[in-house]
Design a protein around this motif. Structure first.
Motif, mmCIF file in Angstrom:
data_model
loop_
_atom_site.group_PDB
_atom_site.id
_atom_site.type_symbol
_atom_site.label_atom_id
_atom_site.label_comp_id
_atom_site.label_asym_id
_atom_site.label_seq_id
_atom_site.Cartn_x
_atom_site.Cartn_y
_atom_site.Cartn_z
ATOM 1 N N ASP A 19 -10.435 9.829 3.528
ATOM 2 C CA ASP A 19 -10.874 8.497 3.862
ATOM 3 C C ASP A 19 -10.376 7.412 2.525
ATOM 4 N N ALA A 22 -6.772 6.995 3.216
ATOM 5 C CA ALA A 22 -6.517 5.996 4.242
ATOM 6 C C ALA A 22 -6.755 4.631 3.445
ATOM 7 N N GLU A 26 -4.125 0.980 3.219
ATOM 8 C CA GLU A 26 -4.508 -0.407 3.490
ATOM 9 C C GLU A 26 -4.273 -1.234 2.209
ATOM 10 N N HIS A 55 -8.106 -3.320 12.201
ATOM 11 C CA HIS A 55 -8.032 -2.293 11.238
ATOM 12 C C HIS A 55 -6.441 -2.479 11.156
ATOM 13 N N CYS A 57 -3.952 -0.472 10.979
ATOM 14 C CA CYS A 57 -2.903 0.307 12.121
ATOM 15 C C CYS A 57 -2.721 -0.691 13.004
ATOM 16 N N CYS A 64 0.783 3.571 12.847
ATOM 17 C CA CYS A 64 0.130 4.833 12.156
ATOM 18 C C CYS A 64 0.448 6.240 12.928
ATOM 19 N N HIS A 68 -2.314 12.022 11.892
ATOM 20 C CA HIS A 68 -3.014 11.442 11.189
ATOM 21 C C HIS A 68 -3.171 9.944 11.391
ATOM 22 N N ASP A 70 -4.812 7.543 10.632
ATOM 23 C CA ASP A 70 -5.166 6.415 9.531
ATOM 24 C C ASP A 70 -4.238 6.511 8.590
ATOM 25 N N ARG A 71 -3.091 7.010 8.770
ATOM 26 C CA ARG A 71 -1.914 6.827 7.866
ATOM 27 C C ARG A 71 -0.884 6.108 8.369
#
Length: 835
Positions: A19, A22, A26, A55, A57, A64, A68, A70-71
């Motif tokens: 988390d 991620a 951001e 978000h 992404c 993203c 993964h 959130d990456r």
């Protein structure tokens, strides 16, 4: 900047969980945003980058990963009108595989932190204004397959670290910068490299022979640098190569016969070097070659028969060499795909190949252009010519011009200037349009169209027998007298040159300057006085202490006489400027044609010194020095454009002889201490035929190239030098001055031109395309101006852009006249003054 530092500090404090990682992505994106200028169009684009509503992404340009989610794996913001600098925080996007920021207005340095992107596979920062050097840390991106840094303002050398660990690098584009030093031989250690482009830099030294080890290389372009020495014979090992461009350097020696092994080669350009020797017959083995450019060298001998049998050739360029021999009668009949042949300015002799009369056969429909001017071709013209354009000027052709040529449906342009043609000029077909054929320099022609102003044809009585018998005797006596006179002059000149030492040549009406005077004025041509260097010479700042000249500070342009065409540019510039006087032309103080202290020929042109450099310096300032802080407001830009228009109007219409500049661009617009613009560098200028239309061709214009991006389209199609061509170049200069975009910027490569870019935005997005600094000026002034004054300023911007579009119209006759341009800019400037 404080906000960005806080973000970076927060990144360091985050725990090493998924988390947190991620969240770090951001924060890195928000830091990147904070380094951009929000007032620009890019600020609107990044308005979606708001952590509170969406978000990251889903942010525009962000992608993203699947495994993964959130990456961040891709950041694609190409041609998004971004300004500002690149945040080092991008180095924290540890899953990033693609970073594309090409075609923006980013400045500053490339952050070395990008070297931390271990998963990065594609890096594109092309088409920006990035300065500084290429960070050696990027060499740590071991998985990188492609890197494009073209068209920036990068300096320094190519870092050796790029070659150390990038075993996956397949595409490396570094062209269009100011990189210097030698080409690292360690580039040969890139096992996967396929495309390598280093063109348009300042690289020097020899080409490493180790590059011949890159057997997987398919594209190699190192043109327009300062490379010297031979072409490595090891290049014969590059069997996968499809394009090889080594043009516009100072390469010497012979063309290696090993190049004949490059079976996949489709384009070979070795032009504008100092190569010597013969054309190797092994080139005839290149069965896939469509473009062969070996012009502007010192090549000699004949063109091998094997070259005439290369059925894949579409373009052949061998002009400006010392090639000799006869052109085979069937030279072009064995080349079914041939389109253009440039053979002018050589030593070819004999007759015109019979195969050009058969070029209208079904297999030769593509063959449209042939230039064999300035050779020693003799005899008479064939009665049929199956070409669109044929240049036979400055040869020894004689006889009458066949009337049947006017009935050839394909023939549109025929240059017969400076030959020995006699008799009546036809008036049918192509000969009915005086702008389509050229016959000046043939003293015994008569008749023809009234525009030609030739004497009428009269029937002459037959010569008497005893006159005919005496004629050969008279000719022989005159010839012997001329030969003895010439030998005497040559002997006198040679003796004087050996005994008198360094000489000096005076330009009538200008002061006499010696080589030693220039040595003293420039402190021995010291590097500290070097103002700039180009293909044909170097320019030095000089200061005279004597009263011999009426100015103390000067700019001395020293010609590189070993460079092909350098002497021709010297002659052209002197010829055009010697009698021209105008406030907006660079003043030529004098010339120096002498011998240097080593006994070599020396030629230089001395100009008034321009204290504020060139328009290019102001449009693209170097932020590393004090000049980088300067910029031009709208009134100054309009005034500069008006000055340039006045200069062109003078040389086109009001000078001692009509002339075309042929190379109008920002680097040739110089600014004095009062910011008055002066047009300079007339090295490519052409004096047009007196009394002719503006489309009349100069007698030495064939083979002209001009500057890419500024040369009009008709120069590429038929090399027609004209005042209309100058107006096109001026139109591009207008658009560039307002938008701050070069016509060769990376964004204009995919079918979009600078003209189309402006045209699309003119109706409702003008401020989106205006130069960033100019846009900021207009917006800031809006706070102090009333609405009507602000609207008038916007209207002036639109008017200038419309003028640029009108001048750069594709059709020559649709472009504005210089007189109308001057009047329009006067009105625009008056409108700006009335605020």
């Amino acid at each position: 900047m404080a906000a960005s530092l806080a973000l970076l500090l927060l990144l360091l404090l985050c725990p090493a969980s998924s988390d947190a990682a991620a969240a770090a992505d951001e924060l890195s994106l928000l830091s990147f945003k904070s380094f951009l200028l929000p007032s620009d169009g890019g600020g609107l684009l990044l308005a979606s980058w708001n952590a509170s509503s969406r978000h990251y992404c889903t942010w525009q340009g962000v992608a993203c990963g699947r495994r993964h989610p959130d990456r961040v794996v891709e950041l694609r913001l190409r041609s998004s009108n971004l300004s500002g600098t690149i945040s080092p925080s991008l180095g924290n996007l540890s899953f990033l595989s693609k970073l594309d920021l090409g075609g923006n207005h980013l400045s500053g340095k490339i952050p070395p932190e990008l070297g931390r992107l271990s998963r990065l596979r594609w890096l594109n920062l092309s088409g920006n204004s990035l300065q500084g050097s290429i960070p050696a840390a990027i060499g740590a991106c071991a998985h990188l397959t492609g890197m494009d840094l073209t068209n920036n303002q990068l300096r320094g050398t190519i870092p050796l670290q790029i070659c150390a660990a990038m075993e996956n690098l397949a595409y490396l584009y570094l062209d269009g910068n100011g990189l210097s030093g030698q080409i690292p031989g360690s580039l040969a250690e890139l096992p996967s490299i396929q495309d390598l482009s280093l063109k348009n830099n300042r690289l020097s030294g020899h080409i490493p022979s180790s590059l011949g080890n890159l057997t997987g290389l398919s594209y190699l372009d190192i043109s327009n640098n300062k490379l010297s020495g031979p072409i490595p014979s090891s290049f014969g090992n590059l069997t996968s190569l499809s394009e090889l461009d080594l043009s516009d350097n100072m390469l010497s020696g012979s063309i290696p016969s090993s190049l004949g092994k490059l079976a996949s080669l489709s384009g070979l350009d070795l032009s504008d070097n100092t190569l010597s020797g013969a054309i190797p017959s092994s080139l005839g083995q290149l069965s896939s070659l469509s473009f062969l450019g070996i012009d502007s060298n010192n090549l000699s001998g004949v063109i091998p028969d094997a070259v005439w049998n290369m059925s894949s050739l579409t373009v052949i360029g061998v002009q400006y060499n010392m090639l000799s021999g006869m052109i085979p009668a069937n030279a072009f009949s064995t080349l079914p795909h041939l389109q253009r042949v440039y053979m002018d300015h050589n030593l070819f002799h004999g007759h015109i190949p019979a195969s050009i009369a058969n070029a209208s056969n079904i297999s030769m429909l593509t063959f449209v252009y042939l230039s064999i001017g300035a050779n020693r071709i003799s005899e008479s013209l064939p009665k049929d010519i199956g070409l669109d354009t044929l240049d036979l000027s400055s040869n020894n052709l004689s006889g009458q011009i066949p009337k049947s040529l006017g009935d050839m449906p394909i023939l549109h342009s025929l240059n017969l200037s400076f030959n020995n043609f006699a008799g009546e000029v036809p008036t049918n077909g192509a000969f009915a349009n005086a702008s389509e054929f050229y016959i000046e320099g043939n003293a015994n022609l008569c008749g023809g169209m009234p525009e030609l102003r030739l004497p009428p044809c009269f029937l002459k009585p037959p010569k008497r027998k005893h006159q005919i018998m005496l004629l050969p005797i008279v000719i022989s006596l005159v010839s012997m007298l001329a030969i003895f006179s010439l030998l005497f002059v040559l002997h006198t000149w040679h003796t004087g040159r050996k005994t008198e030492g360094p000489t000096r040549t005076q330009m009538q009406g200008h002061p006499m300057i010696t080589y030693l005077d220039l040595v003293k004025a420039t402190d021995g041509f010291s590097p500290t006085n070097l103002l700039g260097s180009g293909s044909f010479g170097s320019v030095y700042k000089g200061k005279f202490d004597s009263n011999n000249v009426d100015t103390d500070l000067v700019a001395v342009k020293v010609l590189k006489l070993e460079t092909p065409k350098a002497l021709r540019t010297f002659i052209a510039e002197c010829e055009v400027l010697r009698n021209m006087r105008h406030r907006n032309l660079v003043k030529i103080v004098t010339i120096c044609s002498s011998i240097d202290n080593r006994g070599n020929d020396f030629k230089a042109i001395v100009y008034d010194f321009m204290a504020n450099g060139s328009l290019e310096d102001w449009l693209y300032p170097d932020t590393n020095d004090e000049s980088g802080k300067r910029h031009l407001n709208l009134y100054q830009r309009v005034t500069i454009l008006l000055d340039v228009a006045c200069a062109l109007d003078y040389i086109h219409c009001h000078g001692p002889a009509p002339a075309a500049h042929c190379d109008v661009k920002p680097s040739n617009v110089l600014l004095d201490a009062d910011m008055v613009a002066h047009v300079g560098d007339f090295g490519l200028a052409k004096i047009l035929v007196e009394g002719s239309s503006s489309m009349q061709q100069s007698t030495s214009s064939m083979g002209f190239r001009g500057t890419i991006g500024y040369a009009p389209p008709e120069y590429g199609a038929g090399n027609m030098v004209s005042t209309h061509g100058d107006v096109y170049s001026y139109g591009i200069l207008v658009l560039e001055t307002v938008t701050g975009n070069r016509p060769t910027d990376n964004r204009f490569r995919q079918g979009l031109s600078l003209r189309e870019y402006v045209e699309r935005a003119l109706s409702d997005k003008v401020m989106d395309i205006v130069d960033r600094q100019l846009s900021l000026d207009v917006q800031n002034e809006h706070e102090t101006l009333d609405d009507s004054s602000h609207k008038r300023k916007i209207d002036c911007l639109v008017s200038v852009l419309r003028l640029g579009l009108s001048c750069s119209h594709e059709l020559p006759l649709s472009r504005m006249r210089t007189t109308d341009i001057v009047n329009e800019l006067h009105a625009i400037r008056e409108s700006l003054l009335s605020e």
